[in-house]
Design a protein around this motif. Structure first.
Motif, PDB file in Angstrom:
ATOM      1  N   ILE A 174     -95.654  36.271 -73.816  1.00  0.00           N
ATOM      2  CA  ILE A 174     -94.916  37.496 -73.510  1.00  0.00           C
ATOM      3  C   ILE A 174     -94.057  37.307 -72.264  1.00  0.00           C
ATOM      4  O   ILE A 174     -92.890  37.723 -72.211  1.00  0.00           O
ATOM      5  CB  ILE A 174     -95.885  38.677 -73.320  1.00  0.00           C
ATOM      6  N   ALA A 175     -94.642  36.663 -71.260  1.00  0.00           N
ATOM      7  CA  ALA A 175     -93.893  36.403 -70.023  1.00  0.00           C
ATOM      8  C   ALA A 175     -92.688  35.504 -70.303  1.00  0.00           C
ATOM      9  O   ALA A 175     -91.582  35.746 -69.781  1.00  0.00           O
ATOM     10  CB  ALA A 175     -94.811  35.771 -68.979  1.00  0.00           C
ATOM     11  N   LEU A 176     -92.881  34.481 -71.144  1.00  0.00           N
ATOM     12  CA  LEU A 176     -91.771  33.589 -71.485  1.00  0.00           C
ATOM     13  C   LEU A 176     -90.700  34.327 -72.281  1.00  0.00           C
ATOM     14  O   LEU A 176     -89.496  34.090 -72.095  1.00  0.00           O
ATOM     15  CB  LEU A 176     -92.297  32.388 -72.280  1.00  0.00           C
ATOM     16  N   PHE A 177     -91.109  35.215 -73.179  1.00  0.00           N
ATOM     17  CA  PHE A 177     -90.149  36.019 -73.934  1.00  0.00           C
ATOM     18  C   PHE A 177     -89.348  36.928 -72.996  1.00  0.00           C
ATOM     19  O   PHE A 177     -88.130  37.084 -73.142  1.00  0.00           O
ATOM     20  CB  PHE A 177     -90.886  36.857 -74.982  1.00  0.00           C
ATOM     21  N   TYR A 178     -90.036  37.512 -72.035  1.00  0.00           N
ATOM     22  CA  TYR A 178     -89.365  38.384 -71.073  1.00  0.00           C
ATOM     23  C   TYR A 178     -88.290  37.612 -70.310  1.00  0.00           C
ATOM     24  O   TYR A 178     -87.207  38.139 -70.038  1.00  0.00           O
ATOM     25  CB  TYR A 178     -90.391  38.952 -70.091  1.00  0.00           C
ATOM     26  N   MET A 179     -88.567  36.346 -70.006  1.00  0.00           N
ATOM     27  CA  MET A 179     -87.615  35.550 -69.220  1.00  0.00           C
ATOM     28  C   MET A 179     -86.499  34.950 -70.070  1.00  0.00           C
ATOM     29  O   MET A 179     -85.369  34.778 -69.597  1.00  0.00           O
ATOM     30  CB  MET A 179     -88.359  34.427 -68.491  1.00  0.00           C
ATOM     31  N   THR A 180     -86.808  34.617 -71.347  1.00  0.00           N
ATOM     32  CA  THR A 180     -85.836  33.883 -72.164  1.00  0.00           C
ATOM     33  C   THR A 180     -85.225  34.695 -73.304  1.00  0.00           C
ATOM     34  O   THR A 180     -84.153  34.332 -73.805  1.00  0.00           O
ATOM     35  CB  THR A 180     -86.496  32.641 -72.780  1.00  0.00           C
ATOM     36  N   GLY A 181     -85.939  35.753 -73.755  1.00  0.00           N
ATOM     37  CA  GLY A 181     -85.478  36.509 -74.918  1.00  0.00           C
ATOM     38  C   GLY A 181     -85.779  35.823 -76.229  1.00  0.00           C
ATOM     39  O   GLY A 181     -85.344  36.285 -77.290  1.00  0.00           O
ATOM     40  N   LEU A 182     -86.544  34.728 -76.210  1.00  0.00           N
ATOM     41  CA  LEU A 182     -86.885  33.970 -77.417  1.00  0.00           C
ATOM     42  C   LEU A 182     -88.254  34.421 -77.928  1.00  0.00           C
ATOM     43  O   LEU A 182     -89.292  33.963 -77.440  1.00  0.00           O
ATOM     44  CB  LEU A 182     -86.883  32.472 -77.115  1.00  0.00           C
ATOM     45  N   TRP A 183     -88.275  35.289 -78.923  1.00  0.00           N
ATOM     46  CA  TRP A 183     -89.541  35.867 -79.387  1.00  0.00           C
ATOM     47  C   TRP A 183     -90.510  34.831 -79.987  1.00  0.00           C
ATOM     48  O   TRP A 183     -91.734  34.990 -79.855  1.00  0.00           O
ATOM     49  CB  TRP A 183     -89.286  37.002 -80.383  1.00  0.00           C
ATOM     50  N   PRO A 184     -90.028  33.724 -80.653  1.00  0.00           N
ATOM     51  CA  PRO A 184     -91.012  32.772 -81.194  1.00  0.00           C
ATOM     52  C   PRO A 184     -91.883  32.114 -80.132  1.00  0.00           C
ATOM     53  O   PRO A 184     -92.988  31.654 -80.432  1.00  0.00           O
ATOM     54  CB  PRO A 184     -90.128  31.725 -81.907  1.00  0.00           C
ATOM     55  N   LEU A 185     -91.394  32.066 -78.881  1.00  0.00           N
ATOM     56  CA  LEU A 185     -92.192  31.470 -77.816  1.00  0.00           C
ATOM     57  C   LEU A 185     -93.517  32.206 -77.624  1.00  0.00           C
ATOM     58  O   LEU A 185     -94.525  31.592 -77.262  1.00  0.00           O
ATOM     59  CB  LEU A 185     -91.411  31.481 -76.493  1.00  0.00           C
ATOM     60  N   THR A 186     -93.511  33.506 -77.857  1.00  0.00           N
ATOM     61  CA  THR A 186     -94.731  34.301 -77.698  1.00  0.00           C
ATOM     62  C   THR A 186     -95.830  33.778 -78.611  1.00  0.00           C
ATOM     63  O   THR A 186     -96.966  33.539 -78.178  1.00  0.00           O
ATOM     64  CB  THR A 186     -94.464  35.780 -78.016  1.00  0.00           C
ATOM     65  N   LEU A 187     -95.497  33.588 -79.884  1.00  0.00           N
ATOM     66  CA  LEU A 187     -96.479  33.109 -80.854  1.00  0.00           C
ATOM     67  C   LEU A 187     -96.821  31.645 -80.635  1.00  0.00           C
ATOM     68  O   LEU A 187     -97.981  31.241 -80.760  1.00  0.00           O
ATOM     69  CB  LEU A 187     -95.937  33.310 -82.273  1.00  0.00           C
ATOM     70  N   LEU A 188     -95.816  30.840 -80.289  1.00  0.00           N
ATOM     71  CA  LEU A 188     -96.041  29.411 -80.118  1.00  0.00           C
ATOM     72  C   LEU A 188     -97.034  29.134 -78.995  1.00  0.00           C
ATOM     73  O   LEU A 188     -97.893  28.251 -79.116  1.00  0.00           O
ATOM     74  CB  LEU A 188     -94.714  28.706 -79.835  1.00  0.00           C
ATOM     75  N   MET A 189     -96.944  29.898 -77.918  1.00  0.00           N
ATOM     76  CA  MET A 189     -97.870  29.702 -76.811  1.00  0.00           C
ATOM     77  C   MET A 189     -99.307  30.025 -77.223  1.00  0.00           C
ATOM     78  O   MET A 189    -100.249  29.334 -76.849  1.00  0.00           O
ATOM     79  CB  MET A 189     -97.462  30.565 -75.611  1.00  0.00           C
ATOM     80  N   GLY A 190     -99.489  31.087 -77.997  1.00  0.00           N
ATOM     81  CA  GLY A 190    -100.835  31.437 -78.458  1.00  0.00           C
ATOM     82  C   GLY A 190    -101.454  30.347 -79.302  1.00  0.00           C
ATOM     83  O   GLY A 190    -102.598  29.927 -79.071  1.00  0.00           O
ATOM     84  N   GLU A 191    -100.684  29.836 -80.286  1.00  0.00           N
ATOM     85  CA  GLU A 191    -101.208  28.792 -81.159  1.00  0.00           C
ATOM     86  C   GLU A 191    -101.495  27.517 -80.360  1.00  0.00           C
ATOM     87  O   GLU A 191    -102.507  26.843 -80.575  1.00  0.00           O
ATOM     88  CB  GLU A 191    -100.202  28.478 -82.280  1.00  0.00           C
TER      89      GLU A 191
END
Length: 402
Positions: free
Chosen positions: A156-173
């Motif tokens: 979520i923090a990475l998405f907030y900084m980059t606007g790239l929503w797939p990063l949210t899921l990728l970090m979890g996995e």
């Protein structure tokens, strides 16, 4: 008595782990996405995730279940399953690129590449919890999903900084897989391949994959159909109306994991008593869970999605009921998987698919989202009933063969 206590304890740890992960997704990640990108964009993201799940989740679950089923007959090794997943990873990357470019949702090349990696990582993550089903270590299972949840928070923090929503899921996995890599055994090199070991595993995976892909397609077809028959707004509205019921349905994986883990150790046959108890529990679960999810929807949706509440509240009962019936039916199919012929899974899912096409599509075309909710409930009910029928049919065949 001690065995029963352990089953209850394992179920609690197992369910708690997946509940934690899905709370992170449903009540943190998705609302955050909606506030940042809007209702229509959230609908498009959910649509893409649904397309992804058709292969990624199905493949991961199929390899997971194949190993569990083989473990009932003796010790299993890592290499056959790692080889299968390795080849499937290339398919995942290609699949991710295809649905990113042809799925009808505009994405940048960076988002497309990241999304393809999410598809691959999701498949591995769904396989990886077999580590804890084989060892019946459900405290570690909980920690596995805790790490995934922490990964989503970082995402979520990475998405907030980059606007790239797939990063949210990728970090979890990535967090979950790293946990298994560091503390588990299933990703380590072990004994050399035995004669026929790979072919036996692959054959069972392919049998299960056909069933799982059809089942996952139907489970995710609500978003796929609504996006194409109505629009992306309808995707979001159905998601919100069925949010708690969908969360219950997502408990299928941990609960069935506990069930099949213990059933793989049980050497007896399926009996009428087991079926009678299972059906009674299933009916009680449908009634209680639907009531709880509906009441909970009236409480939580106004808080999480205040602007959409007035539009979606009319669908709460039927939308949640469909998801609860799907969940209960999934638990019953796992019981059937352990005791009955594997091909029964294909029969169940084929009837499910035919019912979906014959009922949901015309209902949605004629009566919109309300009609779709009713059609999906009837579809899930048909799947549950055929599962029960095949269970009793297997009991009758066992009696005749004695």
């Amino acid at each position: 008595m001690e065995q029963k206590k352990k089953i209850v304890s394992d179920s609690i740890w197992s369910i708690a782990g997946l509940v934690l992960m899905n709370v992170a997704l449903q009540f943190a990640v998705y609302p955050f996405w909606e506030r940042r990108v809007g209702e229509a964009a959230l609908g498009n993201i959910l649509y893409l995730i649904s397309l992804m799940n058709v292969f990624a989740v199905s493949m991961g679950v199929s390899v997971n279940y194949a190993r569990l089923k083989q473990s009932a007959n003796g010790e299993t090794h890592n290499k056959p399953y790692l080889l299968i997943l390795g080849v499937a990873s290339a398919v995942c990357i290609a699949f991710g690129i295809i649905i990113s470019t042809l799925g009808g949702v505009e994405m940048s090349w960076t988002e497309t590449l990241l999304f393809s990696l999410v598809v691959c990582a999701t498949m591995w993550r769904y396989y990886a919890d077999v580590e804890y089903k084989l060892s019946l270590n459900y405290k570690r299972y909980f920690l596995y999903y805790l790490f995934i949840s922490v990964g989503y928070a970082v995402g979520i923090a990475l998405f907030y900084m980059t606007g790239l929503w797939p990063l949210t899921l990728l970090m979890g996995e990535a967090f979950g897989l790293t946990f298994v890599l560091l503390f588990g055994r299933i990703f380590r090199s072990d004994a050399s391949l035995q004669s026929g070991e790979l072919s036996d595993a692959l054959k069972l995976v392919m049998i299960l994959l056909g069933s799982e892909m059809l089942s996952t397609l139907i489970f995710n077809a609500d978003k796929i159909l609504l996006k194409n028959v109505i629009d992306e707004i309808a995707v979001t509205e159905f998601y919100l109306a069925s949010l708690l019921g969908k969360t219950i349905a997502l408990l299928t994986a941990p609960l069935t994991g506990v069930i099949i883990g213990y059933l793989s150790k049980y050497k007896g046959e399926l009996t009428a008593k087991i079926m009678n108890i299972s059906v009674c529990i299933a009916i009680a679960m449908v009634l209680l869970a639907t009531a709880a999810c509906t009441i909970g929807s009236y409480i939580l949706i106004p808080v999480l999605y205040p602007h959409q509440y007035a539009e979606v509240k009319q669908y709460f009962i039927m939308a949640n009921l469909s998801q609860v019936i799907f969940f209960v039916g999934s638990v019953m199919t796992v019981v059937l998987l352990r005791f009955a012929k594997s091909k029964y899974q294909m029969y169940i899912t084929a009837i499910y698919a035919v019912s979906f096409v014959a009922i949901c599509i015309p209902f949605a075309l004629n009566w919109g989202l309300e009609g779709f909710c009713l059609g999906l409930t009837l579809t899930c009910l048909a799947r549950f009933l055929i599962t029960v029928f095949l269970g009793y049919f297997s009991v009758r065949k066992n009696k005749k063969s004695v």
